[in-house]
Design a protein around this motif. Structure first.
Motif, PDB file in Angstrom:
ATOM      1  N   LYS A 138      96.068  37.080 116.863  1.00  0.00           N
ATOM      2  CA  LYS A 138      97.523  37.037 117.050  1.00  0.00           C
ATOM      3  C   LYS A 138      97.931  36.766 118.492  1.00  0.00           C
ATOM      4  O   LYS A 138      99.032  36.300 118.737  1.00  0.00           O
ATOM      5  N   ASP A 139      97.036  37.019 119.443  1.00  0.00           N
ATOM      6  CA  ASP A 139      97.349  36.779 120.850  1.00  0.00           C
ATOM      7  C   ASP A 139      96.883  35.405 121.337  1.00  0.00           C
ATOM      8  O   ASP A 139      97.090  35.059 122.490  1.00  0.00           O
ATOM      9  N   SER A 147      96.710  31.337 121.801  1.00  0.00           N
ATOM     10  CA  SER A 147      97.597  30.178 121.787  1.00  0.00           C
ATOM     11  C   SER A 147      97.153  29.268 120.649  1.00  0.00           C
ATOM     12  O   SER A 147      96.050  29.421 120.099  1.00  0.00           O
ATOM     13  N   PHE A 148      98.002  28.309 120.308  1.00  0.00           N
ATOM     14  CA  PHE A 148      97.653  27.348 119.266  1.00  0.00           C
ATOM     15  C   PHE A 148      96.363  26.625 119.632  1.00  0.00           C
ATOM     16  O   PHE A 148      95.465  26.462 118.794  1.00  0.00           O
ATOM     17  N   GLU A 149      96.260  26.205 120.883  1.00  0.00           N
ATOM     18  CA  GLU A 149      95.104  25.438 121.329  1.00  0.00           C
ATOM     19  C   GLU A 149      93.822  26.257 121.243  1.00  0.00           C
ATOM     20  O   GLU A 149      92.772  25.748 120.842  1.00  0.00           O
ATOM     21  N   GLN A 150      93.884  27.537 121.634  1.00  0.00           N
ATOM     22  CA  GLN A 150      92.705  28.402 121.554  1.00  0.00           C
ATOM     23  C   GLN A 150      92.270  28.584 120.106  1.00  0.00           C
ATOM     24  O   GLN A 150      91.079  28.491 119.793  1.00  0.00           O
ATOM     25  N   ARG A 159      87.172  34.300 109.072  1.00  0.00           N
ATOM     26  CA  ARG A 159      87.828  34.188 110.381  1.00  0.00           C
ATOM     27  C   ARG A 159      88.544  32.838 110.486  1.00  0.00           C
ATOM     28  O   ARG A 159      89.657  32.761 111.006  1.00  0.00           O
ATOM     29  N   GLY A 160      87.925  31.808 109.969  1.00  0.00           N
ATOM     30  CA  GLY A 160      88.552  30.490 109.965  1.00  0.00           C
ATOM     31  C   GLY A 160      89.859  30.490 109.188  1.00  0.00           C
ATOM     32  O   GLY A 160      90.838  29.873 109.604  1.00  0.00           O
ATOM     33  N   GLU A 161      89.888  31.184 108.062  1.00  0.00           N
ATOM     34  CA  GLU A 161      91.121  31.298 107.283  1.00  0.00           C
ATOM     35  C   GLU A 161      92.213  31.998 108.089  1.00  0.00           C
ATOM     36  O   GLU A 161      93.366  31.587 108.067  1.00  0.00           O
ATOM     37  N   ALA A 162      91.839  33.058 108.814  1.00  0.00           N
ATOM     38  CA  ALA A 162      92.807  33.777 109.646  1.00  0.00           C
ATOM     39  C   ALA A 162      93.303  32.881 110.789  1.00  0.00           C
ATOM     40  O   ALA A 162      94.497  32.879 111.118  1.00  0.00           O
ATOM     41  N   LEU A 163      92.399  32.102 111.375  1.00  0.00           N
ATOM     42  CA  LEU A 163      92.791  31.176 112.445  1.00  0.00           C
ATOM     43  C   LEU A 163      93.731  30.098 111.910  1.00  0.00           C
ATOM     44  O   LEU A 163      94.722  29.749 112.551  1.00  0.00           O
ATOM     45  N   LYS A 164      93.433  29.573 110.727  1.00  0.00           N
ATOM     46  CA  LYS A 164      94.281  28.553 110.121  1.00  0.00           C
ATOM     47  C   LYS A 164      95.680  29.104 109.861  1.00  0.00           C
ATOM     48  O   LYS A 164      96.680  28.437 110.157  1.00  0.00           O
ATOM     49  N   ALA A 165      95.756  30.311 109.334  1.00  0.00           N
ATOM     50  CA  ALA A 165      97.068  30.922 109.062  1.00  0.00           C
ATOM     51  C   ALA A 165      97.850  31.105 110.364  1.00  0.00           C
ATOM     52  O   ALA A 165      99.066  30.875 110.410  1.00  0.00           O
ATOM     53  N   HIS A 166      97.154  31.492 111.428  1.00  0.00           N
ATOM     54  CA  HIS A 166      97.809  31.674 112.731  1.00  0.00           C
ATOM     55  C   HIS A 166      98.335  30.329 113.251  1.00  0.00           C
ATOM     56  O   HIS A 166      99.479  30.240 113.710  1.00  0.00           O
ATOM     57  N   CYS A 167      97.524  29.293 113.149  1.00  0.00           N
ATOM     58  CA  CYS A 167      97.948  27.961 113.599  1.00  0.00           C
ATOM     59  C   CYS A 167      99.146  27.476 112.790  1.00  0.00           C
ATOM     60  O   CYS A 167     100.103  26.939 113.353  1.00  0.00           O
TER      61      CYS A 167
END
Length: 85
Positions: A11-12, A14-17, A45-53
């Protein structure tokens, strides 16, 4: 899907990170040299990253404004951008 508290650090980011880490995960999974249990964990973890993006992109789209022009193509102001879902 894994408990979101397991991925609280996302959650902390950035989009790029988040996108960079997601790309690294996809690369590892595509190579196929990750054991099954590890594959499941990094996929989650990839699913969580995708949702964040996705969330960050929706927020950015909501902030984008369209410049309105007059008959002479001179800027006259802005209005919300109509984004089709």
């Amino acid at each position: 899907m894994a408990d979101t508290s397991e991925h609280a650090d996302i959650k902390d980011m950035s989009f790029e990170q988040a996108l960079k880490e997601l790309e690294a995960i996809v690369d590892r999974l595509e190579k196929g040299d990750v054991e099954l249990e590890a594959s499941i964990l990094i996929y989650e973890r990839g699913e969580a990253l995708k949702a964040h993006c996705d969330s960050l992109l929706r927020k950015a789209e909501a902030k984008v404004e369209k410049i309105s022009l007059n008959a002479n193509n001179q800027p006259t102001g802005t209005e919300p951008l109509d984004v089709e879902d």
